[in-house]
Write an enzyme that holds these catalytic residues in place. Structure first.
Site, PDB file in Angstrom:
ATOM      1  N   ASN A  23      27.261  31.759  46.458  1.00  0.00           N
ATOM      2  CA  ASN A  23      26.525  32.405  47.550  1.00  0.00           C
ATOM      3  C   ASN A  23      26.024  33.732  47.001  1.00  0.00           C
ATOM      4  O   ASN A  23      26.776  34.697  46.887  1.00  0.00           O
ATOM      5  CB  ASN A  23      27.437  32.603  48.758  1.00  0.00           C
ATOM      6  CG  ASN A  23      26.702  33.206  49.948  1.00  0.00           C
ATOM      7  OD1 ASN A  23      25.554  33.629  49.842  1.00  0.00           O
ATOM      8  ND2 ASN A  23      27.366  33.250  51.083  1.00  0.00           N
ATOM      9  N   ARG A  37      24.226  28.168  48.344  1.00  0.00           N
ATOM     10  CA  ARG A  37      23.777  28.455  49.707  1.00  0.00           C
ATOM     11  C   ARG A  37      22.384  29.067  49.623  1.00  0.00           C
ATOM     12  O   ARG A  37      22.167  30.059  48.917  1.00  0.00           O
ATOM     13  CB  ARG A  37      24.717  29.428  50.394  1.00  0.00           C
ATOM     14  CG  ARG A  37      24.234  29.806  51.790  1.00  0.00           C
ATOM     15  CD  ARG A  37      25.002  30.984  52.354  1.00  0.00           C
ATOM     16  NE  ARG A  37      24.511  31.323  53.687  1.00  0.00           N
ATOM     17  CZ  ARG A  37      24.297  32.564  54.107  1.00  0.00           C
ATOM     18  NH1 ARG A  37      24.519  33.577  53.291  1.00  0.00           N
ATOM     19  NH2 ARG A  37      23.864  32.806  55.318  1.00  0.00           N
ATOM     20  N   HIS A  58      23.221  29.307  60.231  1.00  0.00           N
ATOM     21  CA  HIS A  58      24.635  28.909  60.278  1.00  0.00           C
ATOM     22  C   HIS A  58      24.776  27.386  60.316  1.00  0.00           C
ATOM     23  O   HIS A  58      25.782  26.859  60.809  1.00  0.00           O
ATOM     24  CB  HIS A  58      25.366  29.518  61.484  1.00  0.00           C
ATOM     25  CG  HIS A  58      25.516  31.002  61.424  1.00  0.00           C
ATOM     26  ND1 HIS A  58      25.467  31.798  62.555  1.00  0.00           N
ATOM     27  CD2 HIS A  58      25.691  31.857  60.390  1.00  0.00           C
ATOM     28  CE1 HIS A  58      25.618  33.062  62.216  1.00  0.00           C
ATOM     29  NE2 HIS A  58      25.750  33.125  60.907  1.00  0.00           N
ATOM     30  N   ARG A  68      23.047  43.382  64.799  1.00  0.00           N
ATOM     31  CA  ARG A  68      21.771  42.837  65.250  1.00  0.00           C
ATOM     32  C   ARG A  68      21.718  42.810  66.776  1.00  0.00           C
ATOM     33  O   ARG A  68      22.714  42.510  67.432  1.00  0.00           O
ATOM     34  CB  ARG A  68      21.562  41.421  64.714  1.00  0.00           C
ATOM     35  CG  ARG A  68      21.488  41.328  63.207  1.00  0.00           C
ATOM     36  CD  ARG A  68      21.243  39.891  62.771  1.00  0.00           C
ATOM     37  NE  ARG A  68      21.501  39.721  61.351  1.00  0.00           N
ATOM     38  CZ  ARG A  68      22.157  38.701  60.818  1.00  0.00           C
ATOM     39  NH1 ARG A  68      22.624  37.726  61.592  1.00  0.00           N
ATOM     40  NH2 ARG A  68      22.347  38.624  59.515  1.00  0.00           N
ATOM     41  N   GLU A 108      32.405  26.930  55.200  1.00  0.00           N
ATOM     42  CA  GLU A 108      31.050  26.649  54.754  1.00  0.00           C
ATOM     43  C   GLU A 108      31.000  26.258  53.281  1.00  0.00           C
ATOM     44  O   GLU A 108      30.181  25.431  52.871  1.00  0.00           O
ATOM     45  CB  GLU A 108      30.163  27.862  55.027  1.00  0.00           C
ATOM     46  CG  GLU A 108      29.976  28.130  56.521  1.00  0.00           C
ATOM     47  CD  GLU A 108      29.276  29.433  56.823  1.00  0.00           C
ATOM     48  OE1 GLU A 108      28.039  29.418  56.932  1.00  0.00           O
ATOM     49  OE2 GLU A 108      29.975  30.461  56.938  1.00  0.00           O
TER      50      GLU A 108
END
Length: 396
Positions: free
Chosen positions: A8, A89, A178, A239, A382
């Site tokens: 990642n 990813r 996601h 956010r 993940e």
């Protein structure tokens, strides 16, 4: 032994895991941060031991070399057991990529072109892909896209009501993110319950510093809260989530904020950070418990937004079998779960307080016996999902 090295790659960081695919066991993991700065940090964990060093790392290719050195020194040595596949990813796959994809020159070019939709993420993901190709020559690389799982959204769910020609020219639509987490958790929920995935109507709440909701019907994503970018949807750590677009114009005219400043405000200076001065949900929860009114008000906004999505997605699904909490906040904040779902009993959504308070890293039911909707907590993974998808490409 089949091994997947999962990478990642961020703009100045690189996280990795080495997963043994037959037993789905993580053999080692690590993180390299502050790439390109005067001093970078390297953490490598293997055999239950954590090894930390600091050194100068110029770029992602140098970071991959440091990664191989860490494996050589602390194990397992990749020279003796090279990875079968490297899974990456990649944040944005646009409408081009609907599943895991073997990396080719054309795929690299496509990911690069899609950087216009994810300028902070795709270039960094590509840096990791190019660096890995230079270090692990001949090892197949597979890109796994955050957006791919949501490519099953129907047009009415992914279409924004703006000029359709302008939207098509600039690839403006809801993509969702996601996806690897939502896919992994929804499939784990079905397996945990011993029920066919195809029979379940599921809502997954991925609640962390970044947060999103997905409505999943028979294993297919049919609605999700994030949109063209990860900014839309829930209140997150930094956010804003949903807001009236005219706020941007208003702040530009009245407060004199430029578009770069507005971008930074909404992505890095809003959410819990904007409401409380702290972007970490644990600290906000502690402050609220100590009587901080701003923190309590922020949590109320956070809960309100999530409940809004639960109600909307229940209507879109036409019923609900399973509601799942996952990610850092979803998995670990029992008080947040209980308060979030309070008052939803009329929808068949209930929480058993004793089950909810049980601290465990395993999948578990937190709804009462016989509840109409089964409420679960399922840890996401993940990296394992990326490994599974990467293996499916090289094996297939």
């Amino acid at each position: 032994m089949s091994l997947a090295l999962i990478i990642n790659s961020g703009s100045s960081s690189l996280k990795y895991q080495l997963i043994e695919l037959d037993g789905e066991e993580t053999l080692a993991s690590g993180q390299i941060d502050r790439i390109g700065e005067a001093e970078s940090g390297v953490v490598h964990t293997s055999g239950g031991e954590k090894h930390e060093t600091r050194r100068s790392i110029a770029d992602h290719t140098a970071a991959l070399r440091v990664l191989t050195e860490a494996f050589s020194e602390y194990g397992p040595d990749l020279a003796f057991s090279p990875p079968t596949v490297i899974g990456h990813r990649v944040v944005h796959g646009g409408s081009l990529f609907t599943g895991p994809t073997l990396v080719t020159d054309q795929v690299i070019a496509d990911i690069d072109e899609l950087s216009a939709l994810a300028p902070l993420h795709n270039p960094a993901n590509l840096a990791g892909i190019r660096a890995a190709a230079a270090i692990f020559v001949g090892v197949p690389q597979v890109a796994v896209f955050d957006t791919a799982f949501h490519q099953t959204l129907p047009p009415e769910a992914y279409t924004y009501a703006i000029d359709r020609d302008l939207a098509a020219a600039h690839k403006i639509r809801r993509y969702g993110f996601h996806g690897t987490s939502h896919k992994f958790v929804s499939e784990e929920a079905a397996a945990f319950l011993g029920r066919p995935l195809e029979s379940l109507k599921t809502i997954v709440l991925h609640l962390g510093n970044g947060a999103s909701v997905a409505a999943i019907d028979g294993g297919r994503s049919v609605e999700t809260s994030m949109g063209l970018t990860p900014l839309e949807g829930l209140v997150m750590g930094t956010r804003s989530g949903d807001l009236d677009p005219a706020i941007i114009f208003h702040l530009h005219r009245e407060a004199g904020l430029g578009f770069e400043e507005l971008d930074s405000l909404l992505n890095r200076g809003s959410g819990m950070l904007g409401l409380t001065g702290n972007g970490d949900m644990r600290d906000v929860q502690n402050a609220a418990s100590a009587g901080d009114e701003a923190a309590e008000a922020a949590l109320a906004v956070w809960r309100h937004r999530i409940r809004h999505y639960i109600g909307g997605y229940l209507a879109q699904l036409g019923g609900l079998d399973v509601l799942v909490f996952t990610a850092g906040v979803g998995e670990n904040n029992s008080l947040g779960r209980r308060r979030l779902l309070a008052g939803l009993e009329f929808l068949g959504i209930e929480v058993d307080n004793d089950r909810n308070e049980l601290h465990s890293r395993a999948a578990r039911v937190i709804s009462p016996e016989g509840a109409r909707v089964t409420v679960l907590v399922i840890p996401t993974n993940e990296e394992l999902e990326i490994a599974r998808q990467a293996l499916s490409i090289v094996a297939g």
